[in-house]
Scaffold this motif. Structure first.
Motif, PDB file in Angstrom:
ATOM      1  N   VAL A  27       1.552  -0.124   4.964  1.00 36.12           N
ATOM      2  CA  VAL A  27       0.871   0.950   6.129  1.00 36.12           C
ATOM      3  C   VAL A  27       0.374  -0.088   7.107  1.00 36.12           C
ATOM      4  O   VAL A  27      -0.402  -1.062   7.106  1.00 36.12           O
ATOM      5  CB  VAL A  27       0.143   1.842   5.548  1.00 36.12           C
ATOM      6  N   HIS A  28       0.487   0.270   8.488  1.00 36.89           N
ATOM      7  CA  HIS A  28       0.420  -0.564   9.604  1.00 36.89           C
ATOM      8  C   HIS A  28      -1.149  -0.918   9.846  1.00 36.89           C
ATOM      9  O   HIS A  28      -1.908  -1.885   9.704  1.00 36.89           O
ATOM     10  CB  HIS A  28       0.899  -0.044  10.701  1.00 36.89           C
ATOM     11  N   ASP A  29      -1.941   0.444  10.177  1.00 37.66           N
ATOM     12  CA  ASP A  29      -3.468   0.401  10.580  1.00 37.66           C
ATOM     13  C   ASP A  29      -4.301   0.447   9.397  1.00 37.66           C
ATOM     14  O   ASP A  29      -3.999   1.038   8.406  1.00 37.66           O
ATOM     15  CB  ASP A  29      -3.626   1.193  11.777  1.00 37.66           C
ATOM     16  N   VAL A  30      -5.557  -0.335   9.579  1.00 36.63           N
ATOM     17  CA  VAL A  30      -6.608  -0.242   8.481  1.00 36.63           C
ATOM     18  C   VAL A  30      -7.165   1.299   8.173  1.00 36.63           C
ATOM     19  O   VAL A  30      -6.921   1.578   7.178  1.00 36.63           O
ATOM     20  CB  VAL A  30      -7.814  -1.076   9.096  1.00 36.63           C
ATOM     21  N   GLY A  31      -7.193   2.073   9.256  1.00 34.59           N
ATOM     22  CA  GLY A  31      -7.691   3.382   9.176  1.00 34.59           C
ATOM     23  C   GLY A  31      -6.513   4.230   8.266  1.00 34.59           C
ATOM     24  O   GLY A  31      -6.703   5.105   7.572  1.00 34.59           O
ATOM     25  N   GLN A  32      -5.243   3.907   8.720  1.00 34.51           N
ATOM     26  CA  GLN A  32      -4.118   4.741   8.069  1.00 34.51           C
ATOM     27  C   GLN A  32      -4.052   4.206   6.584  1.00 34.51           C
ATOM     28  O   GLN A  32      -3.685   4.995   5.751  1.00 34.51           O
ATOM     29  CB  GLN A  32      -2.916   4.354   8.827  1.00 34.51           C
ATOM     30  N   VAL A  33      -4.330   2.952   6.447  1.00 38.10           N
ATOM     31  CA  VAL A  33      -4.286   2.597   4.655  1.00 38.10           C
ATOM     32  C   VAL A  33      -5.563   3.366   4.169  1.00 38.10           C
ATOM     33  O   VAL A  33      -5.200   3.716   3.066  1.00 38.10           O
ATOM     34  CB  VAL A  33      -4.828   0.983   4.758  1.00 38.10           C
ATOM     35  N   VAL A  34      -6.700   3.333   4.805  1.00 37.24           N
ATOM     36  CA  VAL A  34      -7.669   4.116   4.106  1.00 37.24           C
ATOM     37  C   VAL A  34      -7.204   5.729   3.684  1.00 37.24           C
ATOM     38  O   VAL A  34      -7.272   6.056   2.579  1.00 37.24           O
ATOM     39  CB  VAL A  34      -9.072   3.989   4.864  1.00 37.24           C
ATOM     40  N   ALA A  35      -6.722   6.015   4.791  1.00 39.63           N
ATOM     41  CA  ALA A  35      -6.337   7.705   4.682  1.00 39.63           C
ATOM     42  C   ALA A  35      -5.318   8.014   3.560  1.00 39.63           C
ATOM     43  O   ALA A  35      -5.246   8.815   2.841  1.00 39.63           O
ATOM     44  CB  ALA A  35      -5.742   8.193   6.008  1.00 39.63           C
ATOM     45  N   THR A  36      -4.272   6.858   3.521  1.00 34.87           N
ATOM     46  CA  THR A  36      -3.093   6.937   2.409  1.00 34.87           C
ATOM     47  C   THR A  36      -3.587   6.480   0.952  1.00 34.87           C
ATOM     48  O   THR A  36      -3.453   7.405   0.272  1.00 34.87           O
ATOM     49  CB  THR A  36      -2.151   6.022   2.979  1.00 34.87           C
ATOM     50  N   ALA A  37      -4.356   5.698   0.923  1.00 36.70           N
ATOM     51  CA  ALA A  37      -4.641   5.085  -0.483  1.00 36.70           C
ATOM     52  C   ALA A  37      -5.748   6.121  -1.040  1.00 36.70           C
ATOM     53  O   ALA A  37      -5.697   6.116  -2.335  1.00 36.70           O
ATOM     54  CB  ALA A  37      -5.207   3.794  -0.306  1.00 36.70           C
ATOM     55  N   GLN A  38      -6.643   6.629  -0.124  1.00 41.57           N
ATOM     56  CA  GLN A  38      -7.821   7.451  -0.963  1.00 41.57           C
ATOM     57  C   GLN A  38      -7.200   8.600  -1.672  1.00 41.57           C
ATOM     58  O   GLN A  38      -8.053   9.230  -2.576  1.00 41.57           O
ATOM     59  CB  GLN A  38      -8.835   7.509   0.134  1.00 41.57           C
ATOM     60  N   THR A  39      -5.815   8.962  -1.328  1.00 45.46           N
ATOM     61  CA  THR A  39      -5.293  10.132  -2.284  1.00 45.46           C
ATOM     62  C   THR A  39      -5.128  10.003  -3.635  1.00 45.46           C
ATOM     63  O   THR A  39      -4.908  10.764  -4.606  1.00 45.46           O
ATOM     64  CB  THR A  39      -4.073  10.554  -1.533  1.00 45.46           C
ATOM     65  N   ALA A  40      -5.095   8.547  -3.828  1.00 47.29           N
ATOM     66  CA  ALA A  40      -4.768   8.201  -5.290  1.00 47.29           C
ATOM     67  C   ALA A  40      -6.194   7.584  -6.137  1.00 47.29           C
ATOM     68  O   ALA A  40      -6.169   7.359  -7.165  1.00 47.29           O
ATOM     69  CB  ALA A  40      -3.840   7.044  -5.265  1.00 47.29           C
ATOM     70  N   GLY A  41      -7.225   7.929  -5.326  1.00 47.11           N
ATOM     71  CA  GLY A  41      -8.515   7.465  -6.190  1.00 47.11           C
ATOM     72  C   GLY A  41      -9.344   6.349  -5.555  1.00 47.11           C
ATOM     73  O   GLY A  41      -8.614   5.504  -4.793  1.00 47.11           O
ATOM     74  N   SER A  65      -9.627   3.133  -7.147  1.00 44.56           N
ATOM     75  CA  SER A  65      -9.190   2.230  -7.510  1.00 44.56           C
ATOM     76  C   SER A  65      -8.009   1.824  -6.718  1.00 44.56           C
ATOM     77  O   SER A  65      -7.668   0.767  -6.140  1.00 44.56           O
ATOM     78  CB  SER A  65      -8.881   2.139  -8.942  1.00 44.56           C
ATOM     79  N   ALA A  66      -7.318   2.966  -6.220  1.00 42.27           N
ATOM     80  CA  ALA A  66      -6.330   2.529  -5.309  1.00 42.27           C
ATOM     81  C   ALA A  66      -6.466   2.271  -3.708  1.00 42.27           C
ATOM     82  O   ALA A  66      -6.237   1.161  -3.086  1.00 42.27           O
ATOM     83  CB  ALA A  66      -5.215   3.858  -5.135  1.00 42.27           C
ATOM     84  N   LEU A  67      -8.081   2.723  -3.441  1.00 40.93           N
ATOM     85  CA  LEU A  67      -8.309   2.338  -1.935  1.00 40.93           C
ATOM     86  C   LEU A  67      -8.995   1.131  -2.390  1.00 40.93           C
ATOM     87  O   LEU A  67      -8.558   0.492  -1.120  1.00 40.93           O
ATOM     88  CB  LEU A  67      -9.464   3.514  -1.989  1.00 40.93           C
TER      89      LEU A  67
END
Length: 360
Positions: free
Chosen positions: A216-230, A232-234
């Motif tokens: 995933v490209h941007d840091v904010g987009q990474v946070v928004a995407t990964a937090q959906t899995a908890g 540890s994923a984030l």
């Protein structure tokens, strides 16, 4: 006989010292204030949208609002008129300030804790994504520096990387705004699509975090995407993402060296100003990475720096978004959109392959 005495003509006072500079400063402020005031309205609005819908990053909202402002009839006139200089200042100068502050998010210690195998895989993904996207840009005949800028943004860290590369390459504004719009579009798609694919692909929370951080490209987009899995994923997604950010300085330095060589070949020795090998703001970025890695920076300082960084980057991305014209995205039968979607699929595939490699 009357003798006329000729007194020397009274000369107007010559501006000395700070008079002339202060006049220029006042003129600069008067020409920029309207656009900067628009940024001051949009930035809190972007934060408010994020608070109401946490899955939408602040930066994504800022870019979208900039694009809307440029393409709606009423605000479009303001963007082209009184807001123009202030928005241009935000898109360039504030972007560089945000990149410098980004260095405080990255500690070499965190990167080393991933292990050399993970570090090597992440760097390999960046290089393959960069090269593949650049070739796609050339294949789709994107003009000017757009292939290079799209490759930089998609492979490293989104709009921030595009801003850094465009500065060292001295790219035209029209070559910069399209990559920013494309990286925002595809990053937003990732927020919606990648969590839906975690189950079918058999990715647990940790593996999903690795995939998100690597693709995933941007840091904010990474946070928004990964937090959906908890959490540890984030956590692992952020560290892997920041490892990609670490490649920003050497990539920009390499572009600076190539740019200087090309400048000399094109007649730079005859007086043309050559681009810097490493821009000053990239040196600032590296310096803050070193500070974060060497010293125990208080949490309070990091929190304040993060807020300031988010504010200046949101203003910068609103400025960049305001330079995007929707018709440009569909020029040449939508070649830029097709190229961006192809690159997005390529990077997602490379990231998934990297996850499988790490699990072996």
């Amino acid at each position: 006989m009357v003798h006329q005495t000729h007194e020397p003509a009274v000369q107007p006072p010559v501006e000395t010292g700070s008079a002339a500079p202060s006049g220029r400063i006042r003129a600069g402020i008067s020409s920029h204030w309207a656009g900067l005031a628009a940024c001051a309205v949009v930035v809190p609005l972007s934060f408010l949208v994020h608070l109401l819908v946490p899955s939408i990053p602040v930066m994504t909202t800022a870019v979208v609002l900039g694009i809307l402002a440029a393409n709606l009839p009423g605000t479009g006139r303001l963007v082209e008129g009184p807001w123009k200089k202030g928005l241009g200042f935000a898109g360039k100068k504030l972007m560089r300030a945000g990149i410098v502050l980004l260095g405080l998010k990255l500690s070499i210690v965190d990167v080393l804790e991933l292990g050399w195998a993970t570090f090597g895989v992440v760097v390999l993904i960046v290089l393959l994504a960069f090269g593949g996207t650049y070739l796609l840009g050339k294949a789709f005949r994107l003009p000017g520096d757009q292939p290079l800028l799209v490759a930089t943004g998609f492979s490293i860290c989104g709009a921030s990387a595009i801003g850094a590369m465009s500065a060292v390459r001295r790219s035209r504004d029209e070559d910069t705004v399209i990559p920013v719009a494309l990286v925002t579009l595809c990053g937003t798609l990732a927020i919606a699509v990648l969590p839906l694919l975690a189950g079918p692909l058999g990715l647990g929370p940790e593996a999903f975090g690795q995939w998100v951080g690597a693709s995933v490209h941007d840091v904010g987009q990474v946070v928004a995407t990964a937090q959906t899995a908890g959490t540890s994923a984030l956590a692992i997604a952020i560290v892997i993402k920041l490892t990609r950010v670490l490649t920003l300085a050497p990539m920009v330095a390499a572009a600076g060296i190539i740019g200087r060589r090309k400048g000399r070949a094109d007649g730079g020795e005859e007086g043309l100003k050559l681009p810097p090998i490493v821009p000053l703001f990239i040196i600032g970025f590296v310096a803050l990475v070193a500070v974060r890695s060497i010293f125990d920076v208080p949490v309070e300082v990091l929190e304040v720096a993060t807020i300031v960084q988010d504010v200046v980057l949101a203003a910068a991305l609103f400025g960049l978004g305001s330079a995007v014209r929707i018709r440009q995205l569909f020029a040449s039968r939508g070649a830029s959109l097709l190229m961006a979607l192809s690159s997005w699929a390529l990077i997602a595939g490379l990231g998934y392959a990297g996850v499988l490699l790490l699990q072996m």
